[in-house]
Design an enzyme around this catalytic site. Structure first.
Site, PDB file in Angstrom:
ATOM      1  N   ARG A 219      -0.524  -2.389  -6.677  1.00 48.51           N
ATOM      2  CA  ARG A 219      -0.885  -3.392  -5.668  1.00 48.51           C
ATOM      3  C   ARG A 219      -1.905  -4.362  -6.270  1.00 48.51           C
ATOM      4  NH1 ARG A 219      -1.301  -4.515  -0.183  1.00 48.51           N
ATOM      5  NH2 ARG A 219      -3.385  -4.971   0.643  1.00 48.51           N
TER       6      ARG A 219
ATOM      7  N   TYR B 295      -1.430 -17.036   8.841  1.00 47.64           N
ATOM      8  CA  TYR B 295      -0.085 -17.590   8.718  1.00 47.64           C
ATOM      9  C   TYR B 295       0.733 -17.206   9.939  1.00 47.64           C
ATOM     10  CZ  TYR B 295       0.307 -19.549   4.030  1.00 47.64           C
ATOM     11  OH  TYR B 295       0.216 -20.357   2.937  1.00 47.64           O
TER      12      TYR B 295
ATOM     13  N   ARG C 285       0.865  -1.175   0.000  1.00 49.13           N
ATOM     14  CA  ARG C 285       0.000   0.000   0.000  1.00 49.13           C
ATOM     15  C   ARG C 285       0.905   1.229   0.000  1.00 49.13           C
ATOM     16  NH1 ARG C 285      -2.250  -3.458   4.015  1.00 49.13           N
ATOM     17  NH2 ARG C 285      -4.376  -4.152   3.523  1.00 49.13           N
TER      18      ARG C 285
ATOM     19  N   LYS D 153      -2.300  -2.156   7.923  1.00 49.68           N
ATOM     20  CA  LYS D 153      -3.484  -1.628   8.579  1.00 49.68           C
ATOM     21  C   LYS D 153      -3.603  -2.182   9.989  1.00 49.68           C
ATOM     22  CE  LYS D 153      -6.479  -0.613   4.631  1.00 49.68           C
ATOM     23  NZ  LYS D 153      -7.782  -0.892   3.987  1.00 49.68           N
TER      24      LYS D 153
ATOM     25  N   HIS E  97      -3.951  -8.887   3.267  1.00 45.09           N
ATOM     26  CA  HIS E  97      -5.389  -8.717   3.174  1.00 45.09           C
ATOM     27  C   HIS E  97      -6.044  -9.241   4.456  1.00 45.09           C
ATOM     28  CE1 HIS E  97      -5.714  -8.435  -1.487  1.00 45.09           C
ATOM     29  NE2 HIS E  97      -5.636  -7.249  -0.919  1.00 45.09           N
TER      30      HIS E  97
ATOM     31  N   HIS F   4      -2.290   2.275  -6.022  1.00 45.94           N
ATOM     32  CA  HIS F   4      -3.081   1.062  -5.753  1.00 45.94           C
ATOM     33  C   HIS F   4      -3.167   0.165  -6.975  1.00 45.94           C
ATOM     34  CE1 HIS F   4      -5.856  -1.433  -3.519  1.00 45.94           C
ATOM     35  NE2 HIS F   4      -6.649  -1.454  -4.576  1.00 45.94           N
TER      36      HIS F   4
END
Length: 392
Positions: free
Chosen positions: A338, A370, A224, A250, A361, A335
């Protein structure tokens, strides 16, 4: 609706009165008997979000003053009008149809709203020209706030939990994405254009060209733009024999992004030229004390680049990228790269779980988590994307 009718909402906005943004409401809120309590409930909900951009997005959907959701730091000596703080966002075309303002027009306490009220509000947004995606986002904001009220026992149920498919707002319904879909060949063209970007007779022209290449190369990792501008040189280190970037995504969550050979070469060339001209240090080894953090991609004066400036740089690169970008150059933004990372990776057979881990995401992370200890180079799609975008 008169100005006085919404004085409680205007009092914290520029030119809207002298009420203290951090203090109690001193005027009436149409339909609300206890505006101080409603405001406290709002602050309790918004206080859960550390990201200022998220709070401002929610403020727009609800029709709240920026000063409510982005107050000055308790330790800051700045006034609300200080130039050290970002200016309040300009009023958009839907300002007067935002949820709280719509309710206030009707003398309706938002906490007493029914599903019928929410549906009527959505129709009002539609009539005001709000696109479907905008209505989806604004409804999600109201649903999140009402969900908080329900969880804390303020209301019995969430009135914004409406049947979205009947309203044409189903998350399964797909519009054509406004993000331009870049091919691998177009990504290669952007990298080549960045390398030959003209900087006139500026003695630092070589530095700026290498910075442009490093910038575009980093975007090819699926970052991002906010993550890219937040990178420090110390975020580049080795683990498990591989070079990675520690990226803050984020929600303040960190992930490791593996460097590909082209990205590493671009960064090494840029940082070496930057150090040659400015005498800066090489990246400090992780775990060792050193100088204060320095940005990975820096301005002329060594400061942190802004997202706006880098977006403009990318647009300039796209407009000089040649025939590959004909017809789409004016739609290229960070973006888009991305987006390209994800599509190119999946088209070339990368497992979706690996792509999810690469780009962070959150929606996929809730079901495909993960553990950091399981992340290896083989569980990253970075090399697949690099191979696809490499010069033939």
């Amino acid at each position: 609706m008169t100005t006085d009718a919404l004085a409680v909402l205007e009092s914290a906005e520029p030119g809207g009165g002298s009420a203290d943004p951090g203090g109690p409401a001193t005027v009436d809120w149409p339909g609300v008997d206890d505006p101080d309590a409603l405001r406290a409930q709002l602050m309790s909900w918004l206080g859960q979000y550390a990201n200022a951009g998220t709070r401002r997005t929610y403020a727009y959907a609800l029709g709240l003053p920026v000063a409510w959701v982005d107050p000055p730091s308790p330790t800051s000596t700045s006034t609300p009008t200080s130039t050290r703080r970002p200016p309040p966002a300009a009023r958009g075309p839907l300002h007067d149809v935002a949820w709280f303002r719509w309710c206030a027009r009707r003398g309706l306490d938002p906490r007493r709203a029914t599903t019928r009220d929410v549906t009527a509000w959505l129709h009002a947004l539609d009539a005001a020209g709000a696109q479907r995606r905008t209505r989806q986002r604004m409804l999600s904001t109201v649903a999140a706030f009402c969900g908080h009220l329900a969880e804390t026992g303020v209301i019995a149920a969430n009135p914004a939990a409406v049947n979205r498919s009947r309203l044409g707002l189903s998350t399964g319904a797909r519009d054509a994405s406004p993000t331009v879909r870049l091919t691998a060949a177009q990504v290669r063209a952007l990298l080549a254009s960045a390398a030959r970007l003209h900087h006139g007779r500026d003695p630092r022209a070589e530095l700026y060209s290498r910075r442009a290449v490093a910038f575009v190369a980093l975007l090819t990792l699926g970052l991002r733009i906010s993550e890219l501008v937040g990178l420090d040189r110390g975020d580049l280190y080795r683990t498990g024999g591989d070079e990675v970037l520690r990226v803050r995504g984020k929600g303040g969550l960190h992930r490791e992004v593996y460097l590909t050979a082209p990205v590493r070469e671009a960064l090494v060339a840029y940082l070496a030229e930057r150090d040659r001209l400015g005498g800066g240090p090489l990246p400090a080894r992780r775990g060792h004390a050193g100088a204060p953090p320095t940005p990975m991609i820096a301005t002329r004066d060594g400061g942190r680049c802004s997202r706006v400036d880098l977006a403009q740089l990318l647009r300039r690169i796209a407009t000089t990228a040649g025939p590959e970008l004909d017809g789409v150059a004016d739609r290229v933004h960070p973006h888009a790269l991305r987006h390209a990372y994800v599509t190119i990776a999946l088209e070339n057979g990368a497992p979706i779980q690996h792509v999810q881990a690469d780009v962070g995401h959150a929606s996929i992370a809730t079901t495909q988590h993960y553990d950091r200890g399981l992340r290896t180079r083989d569980s990253s799609a970075a090399d697949i994307v690099a191979a696809a975008t490499a010069a033939p």
